[in-house]
Design an enzyme around this catalytic site. Structure first.
Site, PDB file in Angstrom:
ATOM      1  N   ASP A  65       0.845  -1.182   0.000  1.00 51.59           N
ATOM      2  CA  ASP A  65       0.000   0.000   0.000  1.00 51.59           C
ATOM      3  C   ASP A  65       0.885   1.238   0.000  1.00 51.59           C
ATOM      4  O   ASP A  65       1.830   1.345   0.795  1.00 51.59           O
ATOM      5  CB  ASP A  65      -0.906   0.007   1.240  1.00 51.59           C
ATOM      6  CG  ASP A  65      -1.887   1.164   1.226  1.00 51.59           C
ATOM      7  OD1 ASP A  65      -2.958   1.023   0.625  1.00 51.59           O
ATOM      8  OD2 ASP A  65      -1.572   2.215   1.823  1.00 51.59           O
TER       9      ASP A  65
ATOM     10  N   GLU B  25      -4.674   2.307  -4.294  1.00 49.85           N
ATOM     11  CA  GLU B  25      -3.209   2.393  -4.232  1.00 49.85           C
ATOM     12  C   GLU B  25      -2.575   1.115  -3.701  1.00 49.85           C
ATOM     13  O   GLU B  25      -1.434   1.124  -3.247  1.00 49.85           O
ATOM     14  CB  GLU B  25      -2.788   3.582  -3.369  1.00 49.85           C
ATOM     15  CG  GLU B  25      -3.160   3.489  -1.908  1.00 49.85           C
ATOM     16  CD  GLU B  25      -4.532   4.064  -1.577  1.00 49.85           C
ATOM     17  OE1 GLU B  25      -4.727   4.480  -0.424  1.00 49.85           O
ATOM     18  OE2 GLU B  25      -5.388   4.110  -2.481  1.00 49.85           O
TER      19      GLU B  25
END
Length: 561
Positions: free
Chosen positions: A302, A345
């Site tokens: 992430d 993301e």
């Protein structure tokens, strides 16, 4: 495309002009009475549109003269209202493409013929630019074929009377015209060898044998078509055109299939695989692991503070960050590893034949590489990563829970780090870390959340003190407070879960009991100084506080949400 319209009436001129010019072709028209003074063969027309009241012998002679003497492969469309069956048969035998009715002229049908003419023209142009090899032990056949190619102005053709000469040069050609039966090597063997070294080659077989078994075998091993001897120019060129057209169509279909497959399996922005493809790959790999016992690991990544990147630099720059991150992952991982954009993301990776320890090393390399990544106009980027290995009793839910929890622990203890199997690391570069309270820990029950937050704060206090020997007494006191608060929290939690009818309450009570017993044992070790404060801190915080919340308490959170 150059089209000549020999007309008798002017009614079709406008509609034919519009159709041909829409196809970016050139339209020329002349009345049939002026044809004697028109030097038709001085221009290479691809299409002759012959409009006539009736098909007379003069008309047929005109057509034969055009078709035979034209240097290009000319297509002919006859437009007439008077044409019986015998006349139609002669016209088609002469090589006419189509016969259309003048009074019921269909422009859509005419446009389809124009498309065919354009395809033929495209094929002719392609034929002039590809390298061709012709092999036939008959010099007479070679000369006939040489004449055919000369007529269509195809000059990149090599002729071989011996198959031995050809087999050492198969990679240099796009089209092969191969005699079936030759003294040294048969056409079947040439086809086999050509396809081994040049699988994209087009191969046309020529033979005087009508027995279909050998031909059928040659077609099955890679020949695209066959032509029977004696060779006829029109049929010879037609079969080549058809083979090239079919080959082009096959390539286009393959390209379209590849594009559709990519659209179905790849993320449109980063070009790595999408979530659906990844899950299917994971399930396939899990079945394979049951059979082979080979390990495979997973990494979940992430981007830290990505919302701030979008807010600060805009979404276009955010997209650049995602694209560059995917490129780093592709560069750092093996071809056998599967990379997907998990969502937003987040990226997920599957590493076949990889232990957890090796996966951690890979994750660290990825973390360091992204930290060093430079994107113009954007501050340095960092990532947090969770790592786990697939276990025999795992399923999709269990492995992603472990992976997700590991990632969140990395983010909640300072970011820019790797956490494996939900194991909290209380140091980073030999410095104590703090566990950040946030939505990740919230159950939806106010009392439980308040007590969890207090336990986490106590854990942070212990972490900050346990590295300093001078704080031994303070650390010991904090442990005693943590134990007391934990016992009280477990008691309150059990009452609350009993009130909501939690199905696994007894199992949860047993976990609490076991944790308290082990914690008291660790406390004795600390009092006797058989264990160091750091050792006890790692156990209590990892197993009793953070570990218990994410591994056990998360299971009942749905009761309050």
């Amino acid at each position: 495309m150059k089209a000549l319209h020999v007309y008798t009436k002017s009614s079709l001129k406008e509609v034919l002009t519009n159709s041909i010019e829409l196809k970016k072709g050139t339209y020329v028209s002349i009345h049939k009475d002026e044809i004697k003074d028109f030097h038709i063969l001085e221009v290479e027309y691809n299409l002759i549109i012959l409009e006539n009241d009736g098909i007379t012998p003069d008309c047929e002679d005109f057509l034969l003269n055009i078709i035979k003497q034209s240097k290009v492969q000319v297509s002919v469309i006859v437009i007439t209202d008077i044409c019986d069956f015998n006349q139609k048969s002669r016209l088609y035998d002469m090589g006419v493409m189509a016969i259309m009715n003048h009074n019921n002229f269909e422009i859509n049908r005419f446009n389809l013929y124009l498309d065919t003419v354009l395809k033929i023209e495209e094929t002719v142009s392609e034929l002039k630019n590809i390298k061709i090899a012709v092999v036939d032990d008959s010099r007479f056949s070679l000369e006939i074929i040489r004449g055919f190619f000369k007529r269509i102005q195809s000059n990149q053709v090599d002729y071989f009377q011996s198959a031995d000469e050809l087999v050492t040069h198969t990679k240099g050609y796009d089209l092969f015209i191969v005699d079936l039966v030759m003294p040294d090597i048969n056409g079947e063997e040439i086809i086999y060898r050509v396809k081994q070294s040049n699988p994209d080659a087009i191969i046309i077989l020529i033979t005087s044998y009508s027995e279909g078994r050998a031909i059928q075998h040659c077609l099955s091993i890679g020949a695209n078509d066959f032509i029977l001897k004696p060779l006829d120019f029109k049929m010879f060129i037609l079969r080549i055109y058809v083979s090239i057209s079919n080959y082009r169509l096959h390539k286009e279909n393959a390209k379209n299939s590849e594009l559709l497959y990519e659209l179905a399996t790849k993320d449109s922005l980063t070009k790595v695989y999408n979530r659906n493809y990844f899950i299917e790959s994971l399930r396939t790999k899990a079945i394979e692991a049951q059979r082979t016992s080979l390990p495979f690991s997973l990494i979940l990544l992430d981007l830290d503070n990505f919302k701030q990147i979008n807010d600060e630099y805009g979404h276009l720059k955010g997209d650049v960050v995602l694209i560059q991150t995917s490129k780093v992952l592709t560069y750092k991982l093996r071809e056998s590893d599967i990379i997907c954009r998990w969502g937003g993301e987040e990226f997920c990776m599957l590493l076949p034949n990889t232990t957890r320890e090796d996966a951690i090393k890979v994750a660290e390399k990825i973390r360091a590489a992204i930290e060093e990544m430079h994107i113009e106009g954007v501050r340095p980027i960092t990532v947090s990563l969770g790592v786990t290995i697939w276990q025999p009793d795992d399923n999709d839910a269990s492995v992603f829970k472990r992976l997700d929890n590991s990632l969140y622990l990395a983010k909640l203890t300072g970011k820019n780090k790797v956490v494996s199997n939900e194991e909290l690391i209380i140091t980073n570069n030999n410095k104590p870390v703090a566990v950040e309270w946030g939505p990740f820990f919230r159950s939806g029950n106010a009392q439980i959340d308040t007590e969890h937050q207090k336990l986490i704060q106590l854990s942070n206090d212990i972490i900050s003190k346990c590295f300093d020997d001078d704080n031994y007494e303070i650390t010991l006191a904090l442990f005693e407070e943590l134990i007391d608060d934990t016992v009280e929290h477990f008691r309150n939690e059990e009452k609350t879960l009993e009130q909501v009818g939690y199905a696994n309450l007894q199992e949860h009570k047993d976990i609490h009991k076991n944790l308290i017993e082990r914690t008291l044992f660790m406390q004795k070790g600390l009092l006797s100084k058989k264990l160091t404060p750091i050792q006890v801190a790692k156990y209590v915080i990892q197993d009793v506080v953070i570990g218990h919340i994410i591994k056990s308490d998360f299971d009942y959170y749905d009761c309050f949400r």
